[in-house]
Design a protein around this motif. Structure first.
Motif, PDB file in Angstrom:
ATOM      1  N   GLY A  12      59.634  46.275  22.575  1.00  0.00           N
ATOM      2  CA  GLY A  12      60.937  46.658  22.059  1.00  0.00           C
ATOM      3  C   GLY A  12      61.070  48.164  21.991  1.00  0.00           C
ATOM      4  O   GLY A  12      60.130  48.912  22.260  1.00  0.00           O
ATOM      5  N   SER A  45      63.237  43.320  22.476  1.00  0.00           N
ATOM      6  CA  SER A  45      63.970  43.644  21.255  1.00  0.00           C
ATOM      7  C   SER A  45      64.503  45.065  21.294  1.00  0.00           C
ATOM      8  O   SER A  45      63.954  45.934  21.971  1.00  0.00           O
ATOM      9  CB  SER A  45      63.073  43.468  20.015  1.00  0.00           C
ATOM     10  OG  SER A  45      61.968  44.352  20.064  1.00  0.00           O
ATOM     11  N   TRP A  47      65.962  47.890  18.287  1.00  0.00           N
ATOM     12  CA  TRP A  47      66.005  48.126  16.841  1.00  0.00           C
ATOM     13  C   TRP A  47      66.794  49.395  16.546  1.00  0.00           C
ATOM     14  O   TRP A  47      66.721  50.371  17.286  1.00  0.00           O
ATOM     15  CB  TRP A  47      64.586  48.285  16.285  1.00  0.00           C
ATOM     16  CG  TRP A  47      63.709  47.098  16.533  1.00  0.00           C
ATOM     17  CD1 TRP A  47      63.145  46.721  17.722  1.00  0.00           C
ATOM     18  CD2 TRP A  47      63.289  46.134  15.572  1.00  0.00           C
ATOM     19  NE1 TRP A  47      62.403  45.578  17.553  1.00  0.00           N
ATOM     20  CE2 TRP A  47      62.470  45.200  16.241  1.00  0.00           C
ATOM     21  CE3 TRP A  47      63.522  45.979  14.196  1.00  0.00           C
ATOM     22  CZ2 TRP A  47      61.881  44.115  15.582  1.00  0.00           C
ATOM     23  CZ3 TRP A  47      62.931  44.908  13.537  1.00  0.00           C
ATOM     24  CH2 TRP A  47      62.127  43.994  14.229  1.00  0.00           C
ATOM     25  N   GLU A  75      66.440  40.423  21.233  1.00  0.00           N
ATOM     26  CA  GLU A  75      66.420  40.365  19.780  1.00  0.00           C
ATOM     27  C   GLU A  75      66.937  41.687  19.218  1.00  0.00           C
ATOM     28  O   GLU A  75      66.715  42.751  19.804  1.00  0.00           O
ATOM     29  CB  GLU A  75      64.999  40.075  19.279  1.00  0.00           C
ATOM     30  CG  GLU A  75      64.495  38.706  19.697  1.00  0.00           C
ATOM     31  CD  GLU A  75      63.044  38.474  19.327  1.00  0.00           C
ATOM     32  OE1 GLU A  75      62.343  39.463  18.988  1.00  0.00           O
ATOM     33  OE2 GLU A  75      62.598  37.317  19.391  1.00  0.00           O
ATOM     34  N   ARG A 105      69.261  35.779  16.669  1.00  0.00           N
ATOM     35  CA  ARG A 105      68.463  36.862  17.263  1.00  0.00           C
ATOM     36  C   ARG A 105      68.242  38.031  16.314  1.00  0.00           C
ATOM     37  O   ARG A 105      67.635  39.028  16.704  1.00  0.00           O
ATOM     38  CB  ARG A 105      69.140  37.369  18.539  1.00  0.00           C
ATOM     39  CG  ARG A 105      69.118  36.385  19.684  1.00  0.00           C
ATOM     40  CD  ARG A 105      69.701  36.996  20.952  1.00  0.00           C
ATOM     41  NE  ARG A 105      71.154  37.076  20.923  1.00  0.00           N
ATOM     42  CZ  ARG A 105      71.871  38.115  21.345  1.00  0.00           C
ATOM     43  NH1 ARG A 105      71.254  39.207  21.773  1.00  0.00           N
ATOM     44  NH2 ARG A 105      73.188  38.090  21.307  1.00  0.00           N
ATOM     45  N   HIS A 107      66.718  40.384  13.454  1.00  0.00           N
ATOM     46  CA  HIS A 107      65.427  40.650  12.806  1.00  0.00           C
ATOM     47  C   HIS A 107      65.613  41.797  11.820  1.00  0.00           C
ATOM     48  O   HIS A 107      65.395  42.962  12.166  1.00  0.00           O
ATOM     49  CB  HIS A 107      64.365  41.006  13.847  1.00  0.00           C
ATOM     50  CG  HIS A 107      63.900  39.843  14.656  1.00  0.00           C
ATOM     51  ND1 HIS A 107      62.660  39.268  14.501  1.00  0.00           N
ATOM     52  CD2 HIS A 107      64.535  39.126  15.619  1.00  0.00           C
ATOM     53  CE1 HIS A 107      62.537  38.261  15.343  1.00  0.00           C
ATOM     54  NE2 HIS A 107      63.660  38.149  16.036  1.00  0.00           N
TER      55      HIS A 107
END
Length: 350
Positions: A12, A45, A47, A75, A105, A107
């Motif tokens: 990610g 992912s 973030w 994600e 999805r 987090h």
């Protein structure tokens, strides 16, 4: 070269989402485009960092709601939401809503502590309750209970034409297993483990234990010890999820000008890695800059990296959009494979 680490299972990236004061929409749009690119490149992912009263994303949950409608597989995480700025019940509603919109999805990563520069923002943030607010772990515990569907109100059933629920609505099944804690000390990672959370460990740890003879601290060693302590205390033991977030800047396809700028950026930040910083005694990891093969070798030798099989590499704060495209592309096409990672769900165009 040191023995190889376990193959990287999840790859990610993490971005702060900078924007210009006079044109904030462009920066937010650029962040959404970066997440779309990450999905096309096969990243597992994406973030978002969290910034208040600065020129970085202040509402990552809202931005990820938009991202959920422009992506299908990747994600979407927050790393991290500082809960001192949040009402746990209201945040639980927002998280569940976005999780449902994303198809499960989301987090969410969170942390505790007094809001940054609290004396300057107290009057605006908590004008009547500033001295009574609890900025400790209990705030996370409340959020976890609401996300899990625990009772939030004594008012349930029908009142006139309206129907009320005793729990936070909407309820998102499975979200509670995707809650992460951003920990930098042994105390915090143990609390996260004992409360069944996943662990986000970054390029910052608390300098714990005794220094070496020369007064230095071993960042990688401290991080590895914290990860091992977390798993030892977690109900899932060795299967407990941990994601590492070092700053990684591969230069395989970078121009000479980009390479020089990246190296200057890392050099400027290097002094803070020598000794613990501030009253919190925070220890920073060096930024990893260079060809993917070189970075992979350094990661394979990194004690913290050797404890994980998923990462969310942090993008530098102050680079341009084209820099991020180059860095993400090199991570996905060169560094990731050098670490044993295989991209997920690539489109035909790739």
């Amino acid at each position: 070269m040191p023995p190889l680490s376990e193959p990287l299972r999840k790859l990610g990236f993490l971005t702060i989402g900078l924007f210009d004061r006079e044109n904030p929409r462009a920066g937010h749009e650029s962040t959404l485009e970066l997440i779309e690119l990450g999905e096309r490149l096969g990243f597992d992912s994406a973030w978002l960092r969290h910034r208040h009263l600065q020129y970085g994303i202040s509402s990552p949950v809202a931005v990820l709601a938009a991202a959920s409608q422009r992506t299908r597989r990747i994600e979407l995480g927050t790393a991290v939401i500082p809960l001192g700025w949040e009402n746990p019940l209201r945040l639980a509603e927002d998280l569940a809503t976005v999780d449902l919109l994303s198809g499960g999805r989301l987090h969410p990563g969170v942390s505790v502590g007094e809001p940054m520069h609290y004396d300057q923002v107290r009057q605006a943030l908590y004008p009547d309750t500033g001295d009574a607010e609890d900025f400790g772990y209990e705030r996370v515990r409340r959020l976890l209970d609401f996300v899990a569907g625990e009772k939030a109100s004594d008012q349930g059933g029908t009142e006139g034409f309206e129907v009320f629920s005793e729990r936070v609505e909407p309820y998102a099944p499975g979200l509670i297993r995707r809650m992460w804690y951003g920990g930098a000390s042994t105390r915090s990672v143990l609390w996260a483990a004992q409360n069944g959370m996943n662990l986000l460990t970054s390029s910052v740890v608390k300098a714990e234990g005794e220094p070496a003879a020369d007064g230095s601290f071993d960042f990688a060693g401290i991080q590895a010890e914290q990860i091992r302590a977390f798993r030892a205390a977690h109900p899932e033991g060795a299967r407990a999820r941990v994601s590492q977030g070092l700053v990684v800047i591969p230069t395989d396809s970078a121009t000479p000008e980009q390479r020089a700028r990246y190296e200057a950026y890392a050099a400027q930040r290097m002094p803070r890695t020598a000794v613990p910083q501030g009253p919190g005694r925070l220890l920073f990891a060096p930024d990893l800059v260079g060809p993917s093969a070189q970075i992979a070798e350094r990661l394979h030798a990194h004690a913290g990296f050797r404890e994980v099989d998923e990462v969310a590499f942090a993008l530098p704060f102050t680079f341009e959009a084209e820099d991020y495209v180059q860095i993400l592309t090199d991570i996905a096409t060169s560094l990731g494979p050098a670490l044993g990672w295989r991209p997920s769900g690539l489109t035909a165009a790739q």
